[in-house]
Design an enzyme around this catalytic site. Structure first.
Site, PDB file in Angstrom:
ATOM      1  N   HIS A  92       0.828  -1.214   0.000  1.00  0.00           N
ATOM      2  CA  HIS A  92       0.000   0.000   0.000  1.00  0.00           C
ATOM      3  C   HIS A  92       0.857   1.255   0.000  1.00  0.00           C
ATOM      4  O   HIS A  92       1.881   1.343   0.661  1.00  0.00           O
ATOM      5  CB  HIS A  92      -0.983  -0.001   1.175  1.00  0.00           C
ATOM      6  N   GLU A 243      -5.174   1.234   2.727  1.00  0.00           N
ATOM      7  CA  GLU A 243      -4.871   0.199   3.715  1.00  0.00           C
ATOM      8  C   GLU A 243      -4.869   0.737   5.130  1.00  0.00           C
ATOM      9  O   GLU A 243      -5.338   0.069   6.063  1.00  0.00           O
ATOM     10  CB  GLU A 243      -3.515  -0.439   3.402  1.00  0.00           C
ATOM     11  N   GLU A 244      -4.360   1.942   5.328  1.00  0.00           N
ATOM     12  CA  GLU A 244      -4.251   2.491   6.673  1.00  0.00           C
ATOM     13  C   GLU A 244      -5.610   2.732   7.321  1.00  0.00           C
ATOM     14  O   GLU A 244      -5.699   2.905   8.543  1.00  0.00           O
ATOM     15  CB  GLU A 244      -3.440   3.797   6.667  1.00  0.00           C
TER      16      GLU A 244
END
Length: 371
Positions: A92, A243-244
């Site tokens: 990511h 993603e985070e």
């Protein structure tokens, strides 16, 4: 500085015993320079268009076919001998960051965090605020009670949303002055990476999670293309961009995909085996165990190819692969990556960990599927 390929090839060399060894291609210095470029491009989750375009341009130059999904992620596909069974690898490119939550009467900014980290991890950090019009301003993230000459609780006050603020590098005295610059609630705030490559092989920077892995996937694609390597299975490379915040890699997975490998940081700390000099193979994280068969296959690849590795559990962690599982995709999922110290703060790794991760990736994409 732009990253350029030198079209280097893997070289056979002989050591003092007459044994043939291989020089890693691309060189680890190329990987580190690419990481330096990637972390220098602001890309908090929700504002990743520039860095995605940067990666796309690199892959276009290699002749790799790519497409952009509706969420803004980038998917590269390399056809393989077997097109009925696919693999997917992800890394990511989105990072931690913040948004402007409030413009305070004193002309400072209150923040709302993007991603899972703590306010103390950013205290004293330089940052950039990007307005909706694309104008940028620099600033510093500080405690409101920073001055020990004024505030008795400068050391003891809690580092939280109420006490921390951005001091803008502009002549502003109140909220009206700030709004006159074009700033408003919802503007993105990115953190200065402060990237540094040391002479003894360390790389220190914010956002090594997960731009170090993005660089390694780009290098893997470069090697595949420039050495004309035919993969055993059609393989997709997803550069995810959410993603985070939990859902970067949970879609755009072809029904033919059998294995899904996330390439992300290995978490270091008390009780962890992961270090900065080996590749980390995750057995379990906060989402649960990863596929046992794939984990054993990754260990086998390390042991048969003399790749130093550590198997570990990351207790407070999730990945693009676990997001795919939670979304209901019927895939075999795994997770590997370089060991990263001080995750979600000012991070560090070593070129040895990058090198071992690159070696495992190269061997993995040419191996048989888990039975």
């Amino acid at each position: 500085m732009s990253f350029k390929s030198n079209n280097a090839k893997i070289l056979d060399r002989s050591n003092s015993k007459g044994e043939t060894t291989l020089t890693m291609y691309p060189t680890i210095n190329e990987t580190k320079l690419l990481i330096k470029e990637l972390v220098s491009i602001p890309s908090p989750s929700g504002n990743t268009k520039e860095v995605i375009q940067f990666v796309k341009n690199l892959l276009d130059d290699l002749g790799v076919t790519t497409k952009t999904n509706r969420k803004g992620g980038l998917i590269a596909t390399v056809p393989g001998k077997d097109n009925a069974h696919h693999r997917m690898l992800t890394a990511h490119v989105d990072t931690l960051g913040a948004m402007v939550k409030e413009i305070k009467p004193n002309g400072r900014l209150k923040l709302d965090l993007i991603g899972g980290f703590r306010y103390n991890a950013t205290e004293g950090e330089y940052c950039t605020i990007e307005t909706a019009q694309g104008t940028t301003y620099t600033g510093t993230i500080l405690m409101h009670q920073t001055s020990v000459h004024v505030y008795k609780d400068a050391g003891s006050a809690e580092r939280n949303q109420e006490n921390m603020e951005v001091r803008i590098d502009a002549k502003v005295e109140n909220d009206q002055d700030v709004r006159a610059l074009g700033m408003e609630v919802g503007d993105f705030v990115s953190f200065d990476p402060r990237v540094e490559l040391t002479d003894n092989g360390f790389i220190k920077s914010r956002h090594l999670d997960d731009k170090a892995s993005v660089a390694m996937l780009i290098q893997l694609l470069r090697r595949i293309k420039e050495e004309n390597i035919t993969l055993p299975y059609t393989t997709h490379f997803l550069i995810s961009n959410n993603e985070e915040i939990g859902y970067g890699g949970n879609s755009n997975i072809s029904p033919e995909t059998v294995e899904y490998l996330a390439v992300d940081m290995g978490a270091m700390g008390d009780g962890q085996r992961t270090d900065e000099y080996t590749v980390s193979i995750c057995a379990k994280d906060g989402s649960g165990p990863y596929h046992y068969g794939l984990r054993k296959q990754l260990v086998h690849l390390c042991e048969t190819n003399n790749i130093p590795y550590k198997v570990d559990i990351y207790p407070y962690y999730a990945s693009d692969a676990s997001a795919a599982i939670h979304a209901g995709h019927d895939v075999i999922h795994g997770l590997i990556g370089p060991g990263i110290d001080a995750s979600h703060a000012y991070e560090r790794t070593h070129e040895e960990s990058l090198l071992q991760t690159e070696k495992l990736l190269f061997n993995y994409v040419q191996s048989a599927l888990v039975e």
